[in-house]
Design a protein around this motif. Structure first.
Motif: not given
Length: 139
Positions: A73-74, A49-60
């Motif tokens: 990752g980031v 409920r606190h997060i508007r958007r959550y992204e996971q960016h694994p190393r390519a």
């Protein structure tokens, strides 16, 4: 993460550059991060409920041409305010579920993170480069 005292204004983003624990392979890290850690946050309503958007960016890909050697990752988490970010980390479910999972997954000594406000868009989203060549067609 330590709690900050000042409000950073509207919409903040937490960027975290992640390094896995040494006993995990990159593949084990990714499997847990993508299939356990992320869904744990998303599936816990008092956290989500606190997060508007959550992204996971694994190393390519593996190798030096995809970034710093120890970065697996980031993650980027968007919050309506810094207060919402700190409320997320203050939830009992964070201490019970997320902090232990982070400790099992990440080399916390190598964790690099920053909280940012709204970005300055230099190229993209209808902006012009303003330099030689002007707008890039089809970009």
């Amino acid at each position: 993460m330590a709690h900050g005292s000042g409000k950073l204004g509207p919409m903040v983003r937490l960027f975290a550059f992640l390094t896995r624990r040494s006993e995990l392979s990159h593949e084990e890290f990714l499997d847990h991060w993508l299939n356990v850690h992320g869904p744990l946050i998303a599936g816990t309503p008092e956290l989500a409920r606190h997060i508007r958007r959550y992204e996971q960016h694994p190393r390519a890909e593996a190798g030096p041409m995809s970034g710093s050697e120890h970065c697996d990752g980031v993650t980027v988490q968007h919050f309506d305010s810094a207060d919402d970010l700190w409320a997320f980390t203050a939830e009992p479910a964070y201490a019970e579920l997320i902090a232990p999972d982070e400790a099992a997954l990440l080399d916390l000594q190598r964790l690099v993170w920053v909280i940012t406000g709204e970005p300055t868009v230099v190229i993209g989203d209808g902006t012009s480069t303003g330099g030689v060549g002007g707008d890039v067609a089809g970009a």
